[in-house]
Design a protein around this motif. Structure first.
Motif, PDB file in Angstrom:
ATOM      1  N   TYR A 112      -2.886   3.656  -1.385  1.00  0.00           N
ATOM      2  CA  TYR A 112      -3.499   2.938  -2.503  1.00  0.00           C
ATOM      3  C   TYR A 112      -2.759   1.639  -2.709  1.00  0.00           C
ATOM      4  O   TYR A 112      -1.551   1.557  -2.533  1.00  0.00           O
ATOM      5  CB  TYR A 112      -3.418   3.794  -3.774  1.00  0.00           C
ATOM      6  CG  TYR A 112      -4.088   5.132  -3.594  1.00  0.00           C
ATOM      7  CD1 TYR A 112      -5.446   5.289  -3.830  1.00  0.00           C
ATOM      8  CD2 TYR A 112      -3.352   6.234  -3.166  1.00  0.00           C
ATOM      9  CE1 TYR A 112      -6.071   6.515  -3.657  1.00  0.00           C
ATOM     10  CE2 TYR A 112      -3.972   7.467  -2.982  1.00  0.00           C
ATOM     11  CZ  TYR A 112      -5.324   7.593  -3.223  1.00  0.00           C
ATOM     12  OH  TYR A 112      -5.937   8.809  -3.040  1.00  0.00           O
TER      13      TYR A 112
ATOM     14  N   TRP B 164       0.870  -1.178   0.000  1.00  0.00           N
ATOM     15  CA  TRP B 164       0.000   0.000   0.000  1.00  0.00           C
ATOM     16  C   TRP B 164       0.905   1.225   0.000  1.00  0.00           C
ATOM     17  O   TRP B 164       1.868   1.281   0.763  1.00  0.00           O
ATOM     18  CB  TRP B 164      -0.922  -0.018   1.221  1.00  0.00           C
ATOM     19  CG  TRP B 164      -1.853  -1.180   1.169  1.00  0.00           C
ATOM     20  CD1 TRP B 164      -1.605  -2.464   1.568  1.00  0.00           C
ATOM     21  CD2 TRP B 164      -3.158  -1.178   0.624  1.00  0.00           C
ATOM     22  NE1 TRP B 164      -2.682  -3.258   1.314  1.00  0.00           N
ATOM     23  CE2 TRP B 164      -3.656  -2.496   0.739  1.00  0.00           C
ATOM     24  CE3 TRP B 164      -3.973  -0.201   0.061  1.00  0.00           C
ATOM     25  CZ2 TRP B 164      -4.934  -2.851   0.297  1.00  0.00           C
ATOM     26  CZ3 TRP B 164      -5.237  -0.552  -0.372  1.00  0.00           C
ATOM     27  CH2 TRP B 164      -5.714  -1.870  -0.251  1.00  0.00           C
TER      28      TRP B 164
ATOM     29  N   VAL C  96      -9.020   1.356  -0.887  1.00  0.00           N
ATOM     30  CA  VAL C  96      -8.143   2.431  -0.421  1.00  0.00           C
ATOM     31  C   VAL C  96      -8.006   2.250   1.084  1.00  0.00           C
ATOM     32  O   VAL C  96      -8.977   1.939   1.778  1.00  0.00           O
ATOM     33  CB  VAL C  96      -8.724   3.821  -0.761  1.00  0.00           C
ATOM     34  CG1 VAL C  96      -7.877   4.931  -0.178  1.00  0.00           C
ATOM     35  CG2 VAL C  96      -8.873   3.979  -2.267  1.00  0.00           C
TER      36      VAL C  96
END
Length: 80
Positions: free
Chosen positions: A77, A11, A68
């Protein structure tokens, strides 16, 4: 402790400054800028909520919404 969920993986903030990898063993490794492994610790996911405890004892949490991750004022993201 092995964990199996759809959020395993990398992420990243939009600017790429923060990169957080959620590992399948229930651990995470977070890089900040050029500093690799700036934060490491354990995480637990319940539904779309994540709780973190880093190796120094600091605790934080976040939520996943529409693929998200919203965590500690940051938006991360999924790295494709």
């Amino acid at each position: 402790m092995k964990t199996d969920h759809k959020y395993i993986g990398m992420w990243v903030t939009a600017d790429g400054h923060i990169r957080q990898e959620l590992l399948p063993d229930g651990r995470y490794d977070e890089a900040r800028g050029n500093k690799q492994s700036a934060y490491q610790g354990n995480y637990q996911i319940t539904g779309d909520h994540i709780d973190y405890q880093d190796d120094t004892g600091f605790e934080a949490d976040g939520d996943f919404k529409d693929d998200v991750l919203y965590h500690a004022g940051m938006i991360l993201y999924r790295e494709k």
